[in-house]
Write a protein that holds these residues in place. Structure first.
Motif, PDB file in Angstrom:
ATOM      1  N   GLY A  19      42.709  36.275  41.664  1.00 48.35           N
ATOM      2  CA  GLY A  19      43.483  36.991  42.671  1.00 48.35           C
ATOM      3  C   GLY A  19      42.575  37.530  43.758  1.00 48.35           C
ATOM      4  O   GLY A  19      41.488  38.051  43.471  1.00 48.35           O
ATOM      5  N   ASP A  20      42.983  37.385  45.006  1.00 45.50           N
ATOM      6  CA  ASP A  20      42.263  37.939  46.153  1.00 45.50           C
ATOM      7  C   ASP A  20      43.163  38.986  46.806  1.00 45.50           C
ATOM      8  O   ASP A  20      44.284  38.665  47.211  1.00 45.50           O
ATOM      9  CB  ASP A  20      41.914  36.857  47.170  1.00 45.50           C
ATOM     10  N   CYS A  21      42.669  40.215  46.904  1.00 45.45           N
ATOM     11  CA  CYS A  21      43.503  41.300  47.413  1.00 45.45           C
ATOM     12  C   CYS A  21      42.802  42.118  48.489  1.00 45.45           C
ATOM     13  O   CYS A  21      41.608  42.409  48.382  1.00 45.45           O
ATOM     14  CB  CYS A  21      43.905  42.248  46.279  1.00 45.45           C
ATOM     15  N   ASP A  22      43.558  42.472  49.516  1.00 46.65           N
ATOM     16  CA  ASP A  22      43.158  43.476  50.494  1.00 46.65           C
ATOM     17  C   ASP A  22      44.001  44.717  50.227  1.00 46.65           C
ATOM     18  O   ASP A  22      45.230  44.619  50.105  1.00 46.65           O
ATOM     19  CB  ASP A  22      43.409  43.001  51.923  1.00 46.65           C
ATOM     20  N   VAL A  23      43.343  45.850  50.128  1.00 44.86           N
ATOM     21  CA  VAL A  23      44.058  47.098  49.844  1.00 44.86           C
ATOM     22  C   VAL A  23      43.611  48.173  50.826  1.00 44.86           C
ATOM     23  O   VAL A  23      42.422  48.362  51.056  1.00 44.86           O
ATOM     24  CB  VAL A  23      43.805  47.584  48.396  1.00 44.86           C
ATOM     25  N   LYS A  24      44.583  48.863  51.397  1.00 46.61           N
ATOM     26  CA  LYS A  24      44.318  49.981  52.305  1.00 46.61           C
ATOM     27  C   LYS A  24      44.676  51.277  51.581  1.00 46.61           C
ATOM     28  O   LYS A  24      45.805  51.444  51.104  1.00 46.61           O
ATOM     29  CB  LYS A  24      45.154  49.828  53.580  1.00 46.61           C
ATOM     30  N   LEU A  25      43.711  52.175  51.475  1.00 41.34           N
ATOM     31  CA  LEU A  25      43.920  53.432  50.781  1.00 41.34           C
ATOM     32  C   LEU A  25      43.640  54.605  51.717  1.00 41.34           C
ATOM     33  O   LEU A  25      42.969  54.458  52.737  1.00 41.34           O
ATOM     34  CB  LEU A  25      43.008  53.561  49.554  1.00 41.34           C
ATOM     35  N   GLN A  26      44.127  55.758  51.312  1.00 37.79           N
ATOM     36  CA  GLN A  26      43.773  57.005  51.974  1.00 37.79           C
ATOM     37  C   GLN A  26      43.184  57.949  50.929  1.00 37.79           C
ATOM     38  O   GLN A  26      43.703  58.058  49.809  1.00 37.79           O
ATOM     39  CB  GLN A  26      44.990  57.663  52.629  1.00 37.79           C
ATOM     40  N   LYS A  27      42.096  58.593  51.292  1.00 36.84           N
ATOM     41  CA  LYS A  27      41.512  59.625  50.434  1.00 36.84           C
ATOM     42  C   LYS A  27      41.615  60.943  51.164  1.00 36.84           C
ATOM     43  O   LYS A  27      40.884  61.210  52.116  1.00 36.84           O
ATOM     44  CB  LYS A  27      40.057  59.302  50.101  1.00 36.84           C
ATOM     45  N   PHE A  58      39.306  50.595  53.312  1.00 37.60           N
ATOM     46  CA  PHE A  58      39.747  49.211  53.205  1.00 37.60           C
ATOM     47  C   PHE A  58      38.909  48.526  52.125  1.00 37.60           C
ATOM     48  O   PHE A  58      37.676  48.571  52.150  1.00 37.60           O
ATOM     49  CB  PHE A  58      39.573  48.471  54.533  1.00 37.60           C
ATOM     50  N   LEU A  59      39.587  47.885  51.198  1.00 41.00           N
ATOM     51  CA  LEU A  59      38.921  47.180  50.102  1.00 41.00           C
ATOM     52  C   LEU A  59      39.288  45.705  50.119  1.00 41.00           C
ATOM     53  O   LEU A  59      40.435  45.350  50.401  1.00 41.00           O
ATOM     54  CB  LEU A  59      39.340  47.762  48.748  1.00 41.00           C
ATOM     55  N   GLU A  60      38.312  44.862  49.814  1.00 42.15           N
ATOM     56  CA  GLU A  60      38.555  43.450  49.538  1.00 42.15           C
ATOM     57  C   GLU A  60      38.116  43.203  48.102  1.00 42.15           C
ATOM     58  O   GLU A  60      36.951  43.426  47.763  1.00 42.15           O
ATOM     59  CB  GLU A  60      37.774  42.554  50.504  1.00 42.15           C
ATOM     60  N   LEU A  61      39.058  42.760  47.262  1.00 45.12           N
ATOM     61  CA  LEU A  61      38.801  42.657  45.831  1.00 45.12           C
ATOM     62  C   LEU A  61      39.021  41.245  45.313  1.00 45.12           C
ATOM     63  O   LEU A  61      39.940  40.547  45.750  1.00 45.12           O
ATOM     64  CB  LEU A  61      39.725  43.608  45.055  1.00 45.12           C
ATOM     65  N   ASP A  62      38.172  40.846  44.377  1.00 46.92           N
ATOM     66  CA  ASP A  62      38.385  39.629  43.596  1.00 46.92           C
ATOM     67  C   ASP A  62      38.851  40.048  42.207  1.00 46.92           C
ATOM     68  O   ASP A  62      38.200  40.874  41.549  1.00 46.92           O
ATOM     69  CB  ASP A  62      37.084  38.823  43.472  1.00 46.92           C
ATOM     70  N   LEU A  63      39.970  39.489  41.766  1.00 48.99           N
ATOM     71  CA  LEU A  63      40.540  39.835  40.466  1.00 48.99           C
ATOM     72  C   LEU A  63      40.643  38.597  39.592  1.00 48.99           C
ATOM     73  O   LEU A  63      40.621  37.470  40.089  1.00 48.99           O
ATOM     74  CB  LEU A  63      41.930  40.458  40.636  1.00 48.99           C
ATOM     75  N   LEU A  64      40.778  38.807  38.293  1.00 44.18           N
ATOM     76  CA  LEU A  64      41.008  37.715  37.345  1.00 44.18           C
ATOM     77  C   LEU A  64      42.182  38.073  36.444  1.00 44.18           C
ATOM     78  O   LEU A  64      42.343  39.228  36.028  1.00 44.18           O
ATOM     79  CB  LEU A  64      39.759  37.452  36.494  1.00 44.18           C
ATOM     80  N   GLU A  65      42.993  37.070  36.140  1.00 45.67           N
ATOM     81  CA  GLU A  65      44.165  37.266  35.291  1.00 45.67           C
ATOM     82  C   GLU A  65      43.749  37.576  33.858  1.00 45.67           C
ATOM     83  O   GLU A  65      42.795  37.001  33.331  1.00 45.67           O
ATOM     84  CB  GLU A  65      45.023  36.001  35.322  1.00 45.67           C
ATOM     85  N   THR A  66      44.483  38.487  33.223  1.00 45.06           N
ATOM     86  CA  THR A  66      44.253  38.814  31.813  1.00 45.06           C
ATOM     87  C   THR A  66      45.356  38.200  30.954  1.00 45.06           C
ATOM     88  O   THR A  66      46.290  37.582  31.465  1.00 45.06           O
ATOM     89  CB  THR A  66      44.232  40.336  31.584  1.00 45.06           C
ATOM     90  N   THR A  67      45.251  38.412  29.657  1.00 41.05           N
ATOM     91  CA  THR A  67      46.262  37.888  28.731  1.00 41.05           C
ATOM     92  C   THR A  67      47.432  38.851  28.568  1.00 41.05           C
ATOM     93  O   THR A  67      48.388  38.537  27.856  1.00 41.05           O
ATOM     94  CB  THR A  67      45.629  37.628  27.354  1.00 41.05           C
ATOM     95  N   CYS A  68      47.379  40.019  29.215  1.00 33.16           N
ATOM     96  CA  CYS A  68      48.454  41.006  29.091  1.00 33.16           C
ATOM     97  C   CYS A  68      49.514  40.779  30.166  1.00 33.16           C
ATOM     98  O   CYS A  68      49.209  40.828  31.365  1.00 33.16           O
ATOM     99  CB  CYS A  68      47.900  42.417  29.238  1.00 33.16           C
TER     100      CYS A  68
END
Length: 356
Positions: free
Chosen positions: A109-117, A76-86
């Motif tokens: 951007g604030d995101c929660d992401v669930k991954l499997q490894k 489980f990840l909690e991420l802070d993101l920022l918008e780019t010009t692309c």
């Protein structure tokens, strides 16, 4: 008799069991494995967004790993993101995309992401995001004369996009372009009145000259020939009038197998019978200053608190992080050698750009 005594002594010997293996130390937000998972998650978010711009990682707020078996972990990840010009239609790699500066009215951007490894291979199971612009007060406090984001359906914004696209189509000898979406807009009132816009476009099956006779008959190119692009324009209305437009087409891009063409960015606005001529603003943008990531990423099971794999009795990653901070604070009360630097808490991680 000797055998019996030996047997009794053998039974009385202490039984030594193999000590259980110590559980692995929890991942810190800046550990290489955490950063690799975050990079994979950000690429997934950008690849499955249908509106707006690509986002770059700004900070890993939290990471929590739940072992599921041999070589099988849920992350489980909690991420802070920022918008780019692309724009998301742009083929430019994320590494080459510029994060918008604070004075350009940044979007977070604030995101929660669930991954499997599984066996060393990452996959995203769910994502949930929300994005919002920085407050106008924060921008003006640092830069009083900086233009601020305007609503995407603002009358001046619509007028500028229409004028810009008409101006481009009237001067080009290439394909007639139609609007896909308005990406962002800013209005400046002093010392001059200007409107700056950015918008995504698509080439049609008509030349600009052919479209002069019957522009409504021009259709977007089919999947195997599609050609998207991006325009920027600035219209000054005071003290003098001026319009500057720049449009660039990306060229045909072959859809990737995991992202079908009809779900690719921007194409969601090109439904049969829907006009995509200059001036149209999709209904999802009504009254907003930015395209919200929530429109493409809104799966509640992405959060560990909503996941079936997460036992309610287990300490959350946030609790572990808070406990680590408390332990560091407690350790600071103990006399330490000169020059001792206490270890940082495992989360949140470092800020890569700036904090909103």
């Amino acid at each position: 008799m000797k055998a019996l005594v030996a047997l009794i002594l053998l039974v009385q010997l202490p039984i030594h069991k193999a000590a259980p293996a110590a559980p692995p130390a929890p991942l810190g937000c800046d550990d290489p494995e955490s950063e690799a998972a975050a990079e994979f998650a950000v690429n997934y978010i950008n690849g499955h967004s249908h509106h707006g711009y690509k986002f770059a990682l700004n900070r890993i707020e939290n990471i929590h790993v739940l072992p599921q078996g041999l070589n099988n972990d849920i992350i489980f990840l909690e991420l802070d993101l920022l918008e780019t010009t692309c724009h998301i239609l742009s083929p430019t790699p994320l590494a080459n995309c510029t994060v918008r500066s604070f004075t350009q009215h940044a979007v977070e951007g604030d995101c929660d992401v669930k991954l499997q490894k599984l066996d060393g291979k990452l996959s995203v199971l769910a994502s949930k995001c929300h994005s919002h612009a920085d407050s106008s007060e924060d921008v003006l406090q640092l830069c009083p004369d900086c233009p601020l984001l305007a609503s995407l359906n603002n009358t001046e914004v619509l007028t500028t996009v229409t004028a810009a696209l008409n101006d481009h189509n009237s001067k080009t000898a290439d394909a007639y372009l139609r609007l896909l979406e308005i990406g962002r807009a800013r209005i400046q009132y002093h010392p001059m009145h200007s409107v700056s816009v950015e918008f995504a476009v698509a080439a049609t099956n008509c030349s600009a000259q052919e479209a002069k006779d019957n522009g409504e008959a021009c259709q977007l190119l089919p999947d195997d020939q599609s050609n998207f692009g991006f325009c920027t324009a600035t219209r000054v209305t005071r003290p003098s009038q001026d319009l500057r437009v720049d449009c660039q087409l990306y060229g045909h891009q072959v859809p990737t197998p995991d992202i079908p063409f009809l779900s690719r960015p921007g194409v969601t606005y090109s439904q049969p019978g829907q006009d995509t001529s200059a001036g149209l603003v999709p209904s999802v943008a009504q009254g907003f200053t930015n395209h919200n990531l929530r429109l493409s990423h809104n799966n509640p099971v992405a959060s560990e608190s909503s996941s079936s794999e997460f036992p309610t009795a287990m300490l959350s990653a946030k609790s572990v992080a808070k406990r680590a901070v408390a332990e560091v604070a407690q350790h600071d009360k103990v006399p330490r050698p000169v020059g001792f630097v206490p270890p940082p808490p495992p989360c949140p991680g470092k800020i890569r750009h700036f904090k909103i």
